[in-house]
Design a protein around this motif. Sequence first.
Motif, PDB file in Angstrom:
ATOM      1  N   LYS A 236       6.847 -40.240 -31.065  1.00 23.44           N
ATOM      2  CA  LYS A 236       7.081 -41.152 -30.160  1.00 23.44           C
ATOM      3  C   LYS A 236       6.638 -42.543 -30.592  1.00 23.44           C
ATOM      4  CE  LYS A 236       6.700 -38.323 -25.951  1.00 23.44           C
ATOM      5  NZ  LYS A 236       5.876 -37.863 -24.855  1.00 23.44           N
ATOM      6  N   ILE A 237       6.310 -42.623 -32.069  1.00 23.09           N
ATOM      7  CA  ILE A 237       5.724 -43.660 -32.407  1.00 23.09           C
ATOM      8  C   ILE A 237       6.726 -45.043 -32.312  1.00 23.09           C
ATOM      9  CG2 ILE A 237       6.552 -43.723 -34.876  1.00 23.09           C
ATOM     10  CD1 ILE A 237       3.600 -44.239 -35.711  1.00 23.09           C
ATOM     11  N   PHE A 238       7.981 -44.814 -32.172  1.00 18.36           N
ATOM     12  CA  PHE A 238       9.043 -45.979 -32.261  1.00 18.36           C
ATOM     13  C   PHE A 238       9.231 -46.197 -30.637  1.00 18.36           C
ATOM     14  CE2 PHE A 238       9.689 -45.003 -36.367  1.00 18.36           C
ATOM     15  CZ  PHE A 238       9.825 -46.206 -36.871  1.00 18.36           C
ATOM     16  N   ASN A 239       8.518 -45.441 -29.557  1.00 18.33           N
ATOM     17  CA  ASN A 239       8.702 -45.778 -28.298  1.00 18.33           C
ATOM     18  C   ASN A 239       7.329 -46.405 -27.557  1.00 18.33           C
ATOM     19  OD1 ASN A 239      10.507 -43.393 -28.909  1.00 18.33           O
ATOM     20  ND2 ASN A 239      11.294 -44.184 -27.168  1.00 18.33           N
ATOM     21  N   ALA A 240       7.094 -47.637 -27.266  1.00 15.02           N
ATOM     22  CA  ALA A 240       6.084 -48.107 -26.978  1.00 15.02           C
ATOM     23  C   ALA A 240       5.493 -47.895 -25.449  1.00 15.02           C
ATOM     24  CB  ALA A 240       6.010 -49.572 -27.279  1.00 15.02           C
ATOM     25  N   ASP A 241       4.366 -48.140 -25.015  1.00 11.06           N
ATOM     26  CA  ASP A 241       4.039 -47.959 -23.627  1.00 11.06           C
ATOM     27  C   ASP A 241       4.372 -49.099 -23.095  1.00 11.06           C
ATOM     28  OD1 ASP A 241       3.065 -48.097 -21.070  1.00 11.06           O
ATOM     29  OD2 ASP A 241       1.085 -47.364 -21.861  1.00 11.06           O
ATOM     30  N   PHE A 242       5.539 -49.194 -22.173  1.00  8.77           N
ATOM     31  CA  PHE A 242       6.233 -50.442 -21.759  1.00  8.77           C
ATOM     32  C   PHE A 242       5.478 -51.107 -20.732  1.00  8.77           C
ATOM     33  CE2 PHE A 242       8.735 -52.639 -18.187  1.00  8.77           C
ATOM     34  CZ  PHE A 242       9.501 -53.318 -19.058  1.00  8.77           C
ATOM     35  N   GLY A 243       4.784 -50.291 -19.963  1.00 10.80           N
ATOM     36  CA  GLY A 243       3.812 -50.914 -18.954  1.00 10.80           C
ATOM     37  C   GLY A 243       2.627 -51.818 -19.473  1.00 10.80           C
ATOM     38  N   LEU A 244       2.130 -51.195 -20.632  1.00 12.86           N
ATOM     39  CA  LEU A 244       1.163 -51.802 -21.483  1.00 12.86           C
ATOM     40  C   LEU A 244       1.599 -53.221 -22.087  1.00 12.86           C
ATOM     41  CD1 LEU A 244      -1.871 -51.631 -22.704  1.00 12.86           C
ATOM     42  CD2 LEU A 244      -0.788 -50.353 -24.716  1.00 12.86           C
ATOM     43  N   PHE A 245       2.773 -53.199 -22.640  1.00 10.90           N
ATOM     44  CA  PHE A 245       3.051 -54.348 -23.382  1.00 10.90           C
ATOM     45  C   PHE A 245       3.827 -55.385 -22.566  1.00 10.90           C
ATOM     46  CE2 PHE A 245       2.468 -51.083 -26.655  1.00 10.90           C
ATOM     47  CZ  PHE A 245       1.642 -51.943 -27.655  1.00 10.90           C
ATOM     48  N   SER A 287      15.103 -42.698 -30.743  1.00 12.77           N
ATOM     49  CA  SER A 287      15.046 -41.177 -30.735  1.00 12.77           C
ATOM     50  C   SER A 287      15.105 -40.569 -32.020  1.00 12.77           C
ATOM     51  CB  SER A 287      15.999 -40.701 -29.792  1.00 12.77           C
ATOM     52  OG  SER A 287      15.615 -41.157 -28.513  1.00 12.77           O
ATOM     53  N   VAL A 288      16.183 -41.013 -32.783  1.00 18.13           N
ATOM     54  CA  VAL A 288      16.605 -40.713 -34.109  1.00 18.13           C
ATOM     55  C   VAL A 288      15.121 -40.815 -35.119  1.00 18.13           C
ATOM     56  CG1 VAL A 288      17.927 -40.793 -36.252  1.00 18.13           C
ATOM     57  CG2 VAL A 288      18.879 -41.028 -34.057  1.00 18.13           C
ATOM     58  N   LEU A 289      14.497 -41.876 -35.118  1.00 16.61           N
ATOM     59  CA  LEU A 289      13.644 -42.377 -36.110  1.00 16.61           C
ATOM     60  C   LEU A 289      12.436 -41.410 -35.675  1.00 16.61           C
ATOM     61  CD1 LEU A 289      13.616 -46.165 -36.491  1.00 16.61           C
ATOM     62  CD2 LEU A 289      14.136 -44.312 -37.943  1.00 16.61           C
ATOM     63  N   GLY A 290      11.956 -41.074 -34.280  1.00 16.35           N
ATOM     64  CA  GLY A 290      11.137 -40.386 -33.986  1.00 16.35           C
ATOM     65  C   GLY A 290      11.202 -38.898 -34.373  1.00 16.35           C
ATOM     66  N   PHE A 291      12.569 -38.384 -34.255  1.00 15.86           N
ATOM     67  CA  PHE A 291      12.996 -36.992 -34.599  1.00 15.86           C
ATOM     68  C   PHE A 291      12.695 -36.858 -36.007  1.00 15.86           C
ATOM     69  CE2 PHE A 291      16.172 -34.164 -36.364  1.00 15.86           C
ATOM     70  CZ  PHE A 291      15.964 -32.910 -35.694  1.00 15.86           C
ATOM     71  N   LEU A 292      13.028 -37.680 -36.923  1.00 18.31           N
ATOM     72  CA  LEU A 292      12.902 -37.770 -38.506  1.00 18.31           C
ATOM     73  C   LEU A 292      11.480 -37.690 -38.552  1.00 18.31           C
ATOM     74  CD1 LEU A 292      15.670 -39.980 -39.597  1.00 18.31           C
ATOM     75  CD2 LEU A 292      15.678 -37.575 -39.611  1.00 18.31           C
ATOM     76  N   LEU A 293      10.697 -38.478 -37.686  1.00 18.82           N
ATOM     77  CA  LEU A 293       8.987 -38.624 -38.014  1.00 18.82           C
ATOM     78  C   LEU A 293       8.620 -37.123 -37.870  1.00 18.82           C
ATOM     79  CD1 LEU A 293       8.058 -42.139 -37.092  1.00 18.82           C
ATOM     80  CD2 LEU A 293       7.612 -41.136 -39.209  1.00 18.82           C
ATOM     81  N   ILE A 294       8.855 -36.641 -36.794  1.00 18.16           N
ATOM     82  CA  ILE A 294       8.230 -35.202 -36.618  1.00 18.16           C
ATOM     83  C   ILE A 294       8.761 -34.456 -37.801  1.00 18.16           C
ATOM     84  CG2 ILE A 294       8.538 -33.387 -35.005  1.00 18.16           C
ATOM     85  CD1 ILE A 294       9.114 -35.085 -32.700  1.00 18.16           C
ATOM     86  N   PHE A 295       9.630 -34.307 -38.014  1.00 20.85           N
ATOM     87  CA  PHE A 295      10.098 -33.199 -39.373  1.00 20.85           C
ATOM     88  C   PHE A 295       9.345 -33.483 -40.466  1.00 20.85           C
ATOM     89  CE2 PHE A 295      13.704 -31.778 -36.689  1.00 20.85           C
ATOM     90  CZ  PHE A 295      13.565 -30.399 -37.032  1.00 20.85           C
TER      91      PHE A 295
END
Length: 311
Positions: A236-245, A287-295
């Motif tokens: 989830k590194i490309f998904n930021a905490d919307f509420g925080l930011f 989502s795609v970048l997160g998917f690739l990062l997990i792998f």
Amino acid sequence: MTGNSSSSTFWKMMRKHRVLLLMTVPGILYFLINNYLPMFGVIIAFKDLNYAKGILGSDWVGFKNFEFLFQTDRAYLITRNTVLYNALFIFINVILGVGVAILLNELKKKLMSRFYQSIILLPYLLSAVIVSYLVFSFLSVEYGFVNKLILEPLGLDGITWYSEPKYWPYILTIVNVWKSVGYFSIIYLAAIVGIDAEYYEAATLDGASKWQQVRSITFPLIIPVVMIMTLLQVGKIFNADFGLFYQVPMNSGALMSATDVIDTYVYRALMQMGDVGMASAAGLYQSVLGFLLIFGVNYIVRKINSDHALF
């Protein structure tokens, strides 16, 4: 014969574990309804959505929606902010989460341990709106705790916090740690509690100190849990905490260089243009970048484990 034998064995296992399999049905249905069926909506990222025509009838525009994210000088800034903030949060939360979990595990009185667990978990349950006003009560220029009760008594000028981007990487990090460390510490505490007490008893008989026990027993045995939690966060590194930011900086335009991330940028753009296709494109990009990062991270972890196994 081999095929029939395998099929027979499979159905025997299904019958044997039918109760356990039945217990998984609610979870499977949840993921099908909430995670897999909505994947059909990915097609919106490649269409000029027209509500009158519907999703399938809307015009196909290919990668045109993705240009929204990359044909701007802020594309690099928001991607950099998203990745660096999340990487920093992951690093700090792992260290502090494990440290707090170890300290909680050392508390001998169960009542006090549960009390502290509840206290440190409470911020995680607060909404971003409430947190934003708590932060504002500290940083308000006219009535804030920091300006009125710390800086001014020391003879220092008050700081216009919501106009100074240079302070916000530290502020957002502190807020994130305060809000999240309790949650992670509870998870790591559960892993520590699950360690067989005989390991510690044997170490105590051998004269090992508390630190030696933590270093030689606790750390190695909770590494799998730490790795799983880290992998989940990396995904989830490309998904930021919307509420925080968005909520905590009060959507201040002066702070966007330090607080703008992919999620907030897309939200602001949608509020102005209302283009669902562009929002879907940004979501698919994340989502795609997160998917690739997990792998990628999973491959690295497996490689490290296999190399260690050789020794």
